[in-house]
Design an enzyme around this catalytic site. Structure first.
Site, PDB file in Angstrom:
ATOM      1  N   HIS A  77      -2.039 -16.260  -5.300  1.00  0.00           N
ATOM      2  CA  HIS A  77      -2.174 -15.807  -6.502  1.00  0.00           C
ATOM      3  C   HIS A  77      -0.572 -15.643  -7.157  1.00  0.00           C
ATOM      4  O   HIS A  77       0.232 -15.222  -6.553  1.00  0.00           O
ATOM      5  CB  HIS A  77      -2.506 -14.199  -6.355  1.00  0.00           C
ATOM      6  CG  HIS A  77      -3.833 -13.968  -6.122  1.00  0.00           C
ATOM      7  ND1 HIS A  77      -4.702 -12.723  -6.345  1.00  0.00           N
ATOM      8  CD2 HIS A  77      -4.919 -14.689  -5.992  1.00  0.00           C
ATOM      9  CE1 HIS A  77      -5.817 -13.052  -6.167  1.00  0.00           C
ATOM     10  NE2 HIS A  77      -6.020 -14.126  -6.162  1.00  0.00           N
ATOM     11  N   TYR A 205      -4.115  -3.591 -11.114  1.00  0.00           N
ATOM     12  CA  TYR A 205      -3.745  -2.117 -10.927  1.00  0.00           C
ATOM     13  C   TYR A 205      -3.776  -1.412 -12.275  1.00  0.00           C
ATOM     14  O   TYR A 205      -3.038  -1.709 -13.267  1.00  0.00           O
ATOM     15  CB  TYR A 205      -2.234  -2.242 -10.641  1.00  0.00           C
ATOM     16  CG  TYR A 205      -1.833  -2.694  -9.072  1.00  0.00           C
ATOM     17  CD1 TYR A 205      -1.931  -4.223  -8.978  1.00  0.00           C
ATOM     18  CD2 TYR A 205      -1.891  -2.090  -8.136  1.00  0.00           C
ATOM     19  CE1 TYR A 205      -1.442  -4.642  -7.655  1.00  0.00           C
ATOM     20  CE2 TYR A 205      -1.591  -2.406  -6.809  1.00  0.00           C
ATOM     21  CZ  TYR A 205      -1.594  -3.904  -6.625  1.00  0.00           C
ATOM     22  OH  TYR A 205      -1.183  -4.392  -5.320  1.00  0.00           O
ATOM     23  N   PRO A 297      -0.605   2.232   0.183  1.00  0.00           N
ATOM     24  CA  PRO A 297      -1.058   0.963   0.100  1.00  0.00           C
ATOM     25  C   PRO A 297      -0.547   0.481  -1.153  1.00  0.00           C
ATOM     26  O   PRO A 297      -0.877  -0.898  -1.468  1.00  0.00           O
ATOM     27  CB  PRO A 297      -2.484   0.995   0.487  1.00  0.00           C
ATOM     28  CG  PRO A 297      -2.975   2.316   0.045  1.00  0.00           C
ATOM     29  CD  PRO A 297      -1.558   3.369   0.488  1.00  0.00           C
ATOM     30  N   LYS A 301       2.654  -3.320   0.978  1.00  0.00           N
ATOM     31  CA  LYS A 301       3.688  -3.449   1.793  1.00  0.00           C
ATOM     32  C   LYS A 301       3.750  -3.441   3.632  1.00  0.00           C
ATOM     33  O   LYS A 301       4.312  -4.077   4.412  1.00  0.00           O
ATOM     34  CB  LYS A 301       4.926  -2.966   1.616  1.00  0.00           C
ATOM     35  CG  LYS A 301       5.508  -3.010   0.287  1.00  0.00           C
ATOM     36  CD  LYS A 301       6.281  -4.534   0.132  1.00  0.00           C
ATOM     37  CE  LYS A 301       6.414  -5.076  -0.940  1.00  0.00           C
ATOM     38  NZ  LYS A 301       5.579  -6.363  -1.589  1.00  0.00           N
ATOM     39  N   TYR A 390       7.353  -7.241  -5.356  1.00  0.00           N
ATOM     40  CA  TYR A 390       6.007  -7.495  -4.893  1.00  0.00           C
ATOM     41  C   TYR A 390       5.767  -8.704  -3.998  1.00  0.00           C
ATOM     42  O   TYR A 390       5.032  -8.713  -2.992  1.00  0.00           O
ATOM     43  CB  TYR A 390       5.201  -7.428  -6.032  1.00  0.00           C
ATOM     44  CG  TYR A 390       3.579  -7.292  -5.809  1.00  0.00           C
ATOM     45  CD1 TYR A 390       2.898  -6.081  -6.053  1.00  0.00           C
ATOM     46  CD2 TYR A 390       2.762  -8.524  -5.322  1.00  0.00           C
ATOM     47  CE1 TYR A 390       1.779  -5.954  -5.618  1.00  0.00           C
ATOM     48  CE2 TYR A 390       1.399  -8.231  -5.311  1.00  0.00           C
ATOM     49  CZ  TYR A 390       0.880  -7.040  -5.258  1.00  0.00           C
ATOM     50  OH  TYR A 390      -0.334  -6.783  -4.918  1.00  0.00           O
TER      51      TYR A 390
HETATM   52  P1  FAD Z   1      -2.222  -1.052  13.315  1.00  0.00           P
HETATM   53  O1  FAD Z   1      -2.989  -2.223  12.316  1.00  0.00           O
HETATM   54  O2  FAD Z   1      -2.576   0.233  12.761  1.00  0.00           O
HETATM   55  O3  FAD Z   1      -2.188  -1.319  14.806  1.00  0.00           O
HETATM   56  C1  FAD Z   1      -2.240  -0.782  15.690  1.00  0.00           C
HETATM   57  C2  FAD Z   1      -2.935  -0.755  16.995  1.00  0.00           C
HETATM   58  O4  FAD Z   1      -2.625  -0.110  18.022  1.00  0.00           O
HETATM   59  C3  FAD Z   1      -4.338  -0.585  16.642  1.00  0.00           C
HETATM   60  O5  FAD Z   1      -5.371  -1.853  17.155  1.00  0.00           O
HETATM   61  C4  FAD Z   1      -4.700   0.641  17.641  1.00  0.00           C
HETATM   62  O6  FAD Z   1      -6.034   0.652  17.883  1.00  0.00           O
HETATM   63  C5  FAD Z   1      -3.660   0.454  18.481  1.00  0.00           C
HETATM   64  N1  FAD Z   1      -3.374   1.724  19.260  1.00  0.00           N
HETATM   65  C6  FAD Z   1      -3.193   3.022  18.639  1.00  0.00           C
HETATM   66  N2  FAD Z   1      -2.943   3.874  19.571  1.00  0.00           N
HETATM   67  C7  FAD Z   1      -2.879   3.204  20.977  1.00  0.00           C
HETATM   68  C8  FAD Z   1      -2.596   3.688  22.174  1.00  0.00           C
HETATM   69  N3  FAD Z   1      -2.337   4.825  22.548  1.00  0.00           N
HETATM   70  N4  FAD Z   1      -2.627   2.694  23.190  1.00  0.00           N
HETATM   71  C9  FAD Z   1      -2.751   1.549  22.815  1.00  0.00           C
HETATM   72  N5  FAD Z   1      -3.275   0.849  21.672  1.00  0.00           N
HETATM   73  C10 FAD Z   1      -3.065   1.875  20.596  1.00  0.00           C
HETATM   74  N6  FAD Z   1      -0.518  -3.842   3.747  1.00  0.00           N
HETATM   75  C11 FAD Z   1      -0.113  -4.771   3.367  1.00  0.00           C
HETATM   76  O7  FAD Z   1       1.001  -5.268   3.599  1.00  0.00           O
HETATM   77  N7  FAD Z   1      -0.830  -5.489   2.323  1.00  0.00           N
HETATM   78  C12 FAD Z   1      -1.945  -4.728   1.833  1.00  0.00           C
HETATM   79  O8  FAD Z   1      -2.663  -5.253   0.855  1.00  0.00           O
HETATM   80  C13 FAD Z   1      -2.108  -3.546   2.439  1.00  0.00           C
HETATM   81  N8  FAD Z   1      -3.472  -2.879   2.082  1.00  0.00           N
HETATM   82  C14 FAD Z   1      -4.044  -1.704   2.437  1.00  0.00           C
HETATM   83  C15 FAD Z   1      -5.098  -1.042   2.247  1.00  0.00           C
HETATM   84  C16 FAD Z   1      -5.303   0.092   2.871  1.00  0.00           C
HETATM   85  C17 FAD Z   1      -6.707   0.529   2.308  1.00  0.00           C
HETATM   86  C18 FAD Z   1      -4.783   0.395   4.150  1.00  0.00           C
HETATM   87  C19 FAD Z   1      -5.353   1.630   4.885  1.00  0.00           C
HETATM   88  C20 FAD Z   1      -3.728  -0.346   4.593  1.00  0.00           C
HETATM   89  C21 FAD Z   1      -3.289  -1.301   3.903  1.00  0.00           C
HETATM   90  N9  FAD Z   1      -2.044  -2.015   4.206  1.00  0.00           N
HETATM   91  C22 FAD Z   1      -1.647  -3.362   3.630  1.00  0.00           C
HETATM   92  C23 FAD Z   1      -1.206  -1.469   5.585  1.00  0.00           C
HETATM   93  C24 FAD Z   1      -1.726  -2.458   6.840  1.00  0.00           C
HETATM   94  O9  FAD Z   1      -2.881  -2.333   6.997  1.00  0.00           O
HETATM   95  C25 FAD Z   1      -0.879  -1.788   7.834  1.00  0.00           C
HETATM   96  O10 FAD Z   1       0.578  -1.558   7.711  1.00  0.00           O
HETATM   97  C26 FAD Z   1      -0.731  -2.606   9.174  1.00  0.00           C
HETATM   98  O11 FAD Z   1      -2.279  -2.612   9.750  1.00  0.00           O
HETATM   99  C27 FAD Z   1       0.204  -2.405  10.203  1.00  0.00           C
HETATM  100  O12 FAD Z   1      -0.046  -3.057  11.489  1.00  0.00           O
HETATM  101  P2  FAD Z   1       0.366  -2.306  13.005  1.00  0.00           P
HETATM  102  O13 FAD Z   1      -0.081  -3.565  13.815  1.00  0.00           O
HETATM  103  O14 FAD Z   1       1.801  -2.094  12.742  1.00  0.00           O
HETATM  104  O15 FAD Z   1      -0.436  -1.125  12.880  1.00  0.00           O
HETATM  105  C1  PHB Z   2      -6.652  -4.973  -0.765  1.00  0.00           C
HETATM  106  O1  PHB Z   2      -6.929  -6.001  -1.149  1.00  0.00           O
HETATM  107  O2  PHB Z   2      -7.221  -4.411   0.122  1.00  0.00           O
HETATM  108  C2  PHB Z   2      -5.461  -4.416  -1.433  1.00  0.00           C
HETATM  109  C3  PHB Z   2      -4.843  -5.155  -2.471  1.00  0.00           C
HETATM  110  C4  PHB Z   2      -3.568  -4.594  -2.746  1.00  0.00           C
HETATM  111  C5  PHB Z   2      -3.135  -3.328  -2.413  1.00  0.00           C
HETATM  112  C6  PHB Z   2      -3.655  -2.481  -1.566  1.00  0.00           C
HETATM  113  C7  PHB Z   2      -4.846  -2.911  -0.956  1.00  0.00           C
HETATM  114  O3  PHB Z   2      -1.832  -2.741  -3.310  1.00  0.00           O
END
Ligand code: FAD
Ligand code: PHB
Length: 395
Positions: A77, A205, A297, A301, A390
């Site tokens: 994009h 958005y 979100p 980021k 962004y």
């Molecule tokens: P997580 O993905 O939360 O992974 C943590 C892992 O640790 C999980 O698998 C969990 O089960 C495990 N865990 C938890 N506790 C324990 C324990 N005690 N022992 C062992 N394992 C454990 N980010 C973007 O960059 N772009 C986007 O477009 C975007 N959109 C989003 C939309 C939504 C609706 C949401 C909710 C989030 C969005 N994010 C986005 C954020 C992104 O999804 C998270 O920042 C990302 O998943 C972080 O990765 P992580 O591995 O740090 O944590």
């Molecule tokens: C998504 O596609 O889930 C998404 C895209 C942009 C955002 C957050 C979530 O800022």
């Protein structure tokens, strides 16, 4: 699953994007690790979350052998659209920054990561419950856990907490040695996934009197939409009809005319908050990704910060093993946090500019919000600043 080791160099807690990418990048640098995940593999693979991958995040995934499916199935994009007061503005990333973002669902990336970790031969120990960390101030920390009723302990050189916002690892840092910063936003997002063609080729958005809305996608046949809802709302309060009519009302009429609705295949409610725990290191324990910082979100980021933390940490650990230099480990927290706080700022800015705050009538804040949007719509410099953030600030 392969044998559970009793000793390895690095124990990674959490098999989400941060943990599994870390395991893979360490493998690429010849550093052995084990990955502990609380949930089952299937559960981790089913979570629907992020969609936007920054320019440099995508480059890193490509360089480390994770680009194939992203490039085949993801979408480049070169801009996003903002809607406000019935007008649409396209932020042209390519023209303003020479960069772009890639739309590739976190669910797909997670699958690629588990596949590569398996191919690397890293033990991925799922359903690891009751994780405990001992001796982070000593030379050889130990991580204990229970799997299917059996107790296990792995000793290691370093423990990395990648266990997300609800994880436990940061609790092993003494309370007096860490500080938390938090901002709770007084609303949430209701998200819906549907097997329908996206409303547009790019993301939209929208800021509207009724609240924020976001149109995103996963592929040509699958759309992801979000609407702002009250802080305490539940999925049950959002039957598909209510969701679609609320989304339609918040988009400019000409855009809403192109909306194709259909039954939801997944629906979530997600609270919006900014939350940071500093520092990212205590003794031989390090934190990366959502385990240390969560952003709303709106700026897309969170996943991208998990990737940049991991890249810094791998550099630091490789410096330690390859050259016996602890400088990278000593600087990790400060280096990663400098980037994290800029993303916290950007995510707060996008959230504040685009959402309707309860209690905000035609008062001072509302006027400021309108002025902010008018300025952005009218100034190429403001658009460039948004585009630069962004597509992702440099690592
Ligand atoms: P997580 O993905 O939360 O992974 C943590 C892992 O640790 C999980 O698998 C969990 O089960 C495990 N865990 C938890 N506790 C324990 C324990 N005690 N022992 C062992 N394992 C454990 N980010 C973007 O960059 N772009 C986007 O477009 C975007 N959109 C989003 C939309 C939504 C609706 C949401 C909710 C989030 C969005 N994010 C986005 C954020 C992104 O999804 C998270 O920042 C990302 O998943 C972080 O990765 P992580 O591995 O740090 O944590
Ligand atoms: C998504 O596609 O889930 C998404 C895209 C942009 C955002 C957050 C979530 O800022």
């Amino acid at each position: 699953m392969s044998e559970i080791p009793t000793r390895t160099r690095i124990v990674i807690i959490g098999g989400g994007p941060a943990g599994s990418l870390l395991a893979h990048l360490l493998h690429v640098r010849g550093i052995e690790s084990a990955l502990l995940e609380l949930r089952s593999r299937e559960h981790v693979l089913e979570r629907v979350r992020a969609g936007v991958i920054e320019h440099e995040s995508a480059e890193i995934l490509r360089r480390t052998g994770l680009g194939k499916r992203m490039d085949e199935e993801g979408f480049v994009h070169e801009g996003v659209n903002l809607a406000h007061s019935g007008e649409m503005l396209r932020i042209d990333f390519q023209r303003l920054t020479g960069k772009h973002v890639t739309i590739y669902g976190q669910t797909e990336l997670q699958k690629d990561l588990f596949d590569v970790v398996d191919a690397d031969g890293v033990p991925l120990i799922d359903e690891a419950e009751g994780v405990r960390v001992d001796g982070i101030e000593d030379h050889s920390p130990a991580v204990g856990f229970t799997r299917h009723g059996r107790e296990h302990t792995i000793t290691c050189d370093f423990v990395i907490g990648c266990d997300g916002a609800h994880g436990v690892t940061r609790e092993f840092i003494p309370a007096g040695a860490r500080r938390t910063y938090e901002r709770q936003y007084p609303f949430c997002w209701v998200g819906l996934l549907s097997e329908t063609p996206p409303i547009d080729d790019e993301l939209i958005y929208a800021s509207h009197e009724r609240g924020f809305a976001l149109c995103s996608m996963r592929n040509e046949h699958r759309s992801r939409y979000y609407v702002q809802g009250p802080a305490d709302t539940t999925v049950e309060e959002w039957p598909d009809d209510r969701f679609w009519s609320e989304l339609t009302a918040r988009l400019p009429e000409a855009v809403a005319d192109g909306l194709v609705t259909g039954p939801s295949i997944e629906k979530i409610v997600t609270p919006l908050r900014s939350w940071v725990s500093e520092p990212l290191r205590h003794g031989r324990l390090f934190l990366a990704g959502d385990a240390a910082h969560v952003v709303p979100p709106t700026g897309a980021k969170g996943l991208n910060l998990a990737i940049s933390d991991v890249v810094y940490l791998v550099d630091a650990l490789a410096g330690n093993y390859d050259r016996g230099s602890t400088a990278g480990l000593d600087e990790y927290s400060e280096r990663a946090m400098a980037r994290v706080w800029k993303a916290v700022r950007f995510s707060w800015w996008m959230t504040t500019m685009l959402h309707r705050f309860p209690g905000m009538s035609d008062d001072f804040e509302r006027r400021l919000q309108k002025a902010e949007l008018d300025y952005l719509f009218g100034s190429e410099n403001a658009q460039r600043a948004m585009a630069e953030n962004y597509v992702g600030l440099p690592h």
